[in-house]
Design an enzyme around this catalytic site. Structure first.
Site, PDB file in Angstrom:
ATOM      1  N   PRO A 160       0.786  -1.395  -0.050  1.00 34.49           N
ATOM      2  CA  PRO A 160       0.148   0.107  -0.033  1.00 34.49           C
ATOM      3  C   PRO A 160       0.766   1.375  -0.112  1.00 34.49           C
ATOM      4  O   PRO A 160       1.121   1.874   1.093  1.00 34.49           O
ATOM      5  CB  PRO A 160      -0.653  -0.051   1.375  1.00 34.49           C
ATOM      6  CG  PRO A 160       0.080  -0.793   2.228  1.00 34.49           C
ATOM      7  CD  PRO A 160       1.040  -1.733   1.451  1.00 34.49           C
ATOM      8  N   GLU A 161       1.102   1.917  -1.246  1.00 35.47           N
ATOM      9  CA  GLU A 161       1.175   3.206  -1.123  1.00 35.47           C
ATOM     10  C   GLU A 161       0.044   3.951  -1.993  1.00 35.47           C
ATOM     11  O   GLU A 161      -0.815   2.962  -2.317  1.00 35.47           O
ATOM     12  CB  GLU A 161       2.623   3.742  -1.546  1.00 35.47           C
ATOM     13  CG  GLU A 161       3.561   3.215  -0.729  1.00 35.47           C
ATOM     14  CD  GLU A 161       5.244   3.698  -1.251  1.00 35.47           C
ATOM     15  OE1 GLU A 161       5.195   4.900  -1.882  1.00 35.47           O
ATOM     16  OE2 GLU A 161       5.901   2.931  -1.156  1.00 35.47           O
TER      17      GLU A 161
END
Length: 278
Positions: A2-3
């Site tokens: 998750p970015e």
DNA sequence: CTTACGGCCTGTACGC
DNA sequence: TGCGTACAGGCCGTAA
């Protein structure tokens, strides 16, 4: 995973399945992720129709027709698996913590081995003031990120530019990978004090942050089909990284004889080219 | 106020 | 094969 680009990729894959769909059953398979789930989460989700699936920074927000919104954060290792209507539903696995069955037969599974992720429910209109969202800086792909804004935020800061760009209060959604990639493209050394950047350097950096994220989102989109094929194993775009994970490799800038280095800054790995970045 | 660091969890890769 | 260590895309609370 998750970015910001990964979360946006998840949102784009999930929205067609979720938006307009009604949750017929919510199976909450443990009491918490990073924090306890909100009270009666299953009951508050069950029967609700999802009006829209939005993203703020690295958070997903599912607006429900009950007047509440479901906030989802993927932490370090969270994934969302989609089994489309008609697909055979296998029993939930070890790290499948939340399973949502949709009217029509699709199934959404939240899987997170490390459980650094989070879920919460709040009135939709209260989302901007939710404790996890209230302090976030501007979206890097929106108008809120511009040269004067960033120059002002960096001014006087003695911490490194790497740490400053990771600070979600300054820009919301950048993570370790894309900070490294953006600084490389801008030719700025990650150890530099944030306040030492010239106006010209900030002006160079801002559009490159946007471009790296845009390119990553585009590349993430291409792997969506794999993602939907259920087992959640995503190659993503390691191939597009120019410095991240490339310690010891030759710098890809034409004519540069630099070797990519790895250093540790505030406990996180930073990758950079000591010749290109100064 | 800013900045640095420990901690949360589990899985995987690697050296011995 | 087994064991220990380092490391991983995030973020919060605490302390200096």
């Amino acid at each position: 995973m998750p970015e910001l680009p990964e979360v946006e990729t998840v949102r784009r894959g999930l929205a067609p399945v979720l938006e307009g769909a009604r949750i017929v059953r919510a199976d909450i398979r443990r009491a918490n992720l990073r924090w306890p789930f909100p009270p009666n989460m299953a009951a508050r989700l069950q029967g609700a129709r999802v009006i829209a699936l939005r993203r703020r920074s690295k958070y997903l927000l599912g607006d429900l027709d009950t007047g509440e919104s479901l906030l989802i954060h993927l932490g370090m290792s969270g994934r969302i698996l989609i089994a489309t209507a008609g697909a055979a539903h296998v029993p939930p696995g070890k790290h499948d913590h939340v399973v949502l069955d949709l009217m029509g037969g699709a199934r959404i599974t939240y899987n997170d081995p490390r459980r650094f992720g989070a879920m919460d429910l709040m009135p939709t209109e209260a989302a901007p003031t939710h404790r996890l969202l209230a302090g976030l800086g501007p979206e890097p792909l929106g108008n809120g990120l511009n040269t004067p804004y960033l120059a002002d935020k960096l001014a006087g800061r003695r911490t490194s530019i790497k740490a400053a760009l990771l600070d979600q209060r300054i820009i919301a959604g950048l993570g370790n990978i894309y900070v490294c990639e953006a600084l490389y493209r801008a030719g700025i050394a990650p150890q530099r004090a944030a306040g030492s950047l010239s106006a010209a350097e900030v002006d160079t950096l801002v559009p490159l942050i946007r471009r790296v994220l845009d390119e990553a989102i585009s590349a993430g989109g291409s792997s969506l089909r794999d993602y939907r094929q259920a087992d959640g194993n995503l190659g993503y775009f390691q191939h597009a990284f120019r410095v991240y994970g490339r310690e010891g490799e030759a710098c890809v800038t034409p004519g540069c004889a630099g070797i990519i280095q790895r250093i540790v800054q505030s406990g996180r790995s930073t990758f950079y080219c000591p010749r290109c970045q100064s």
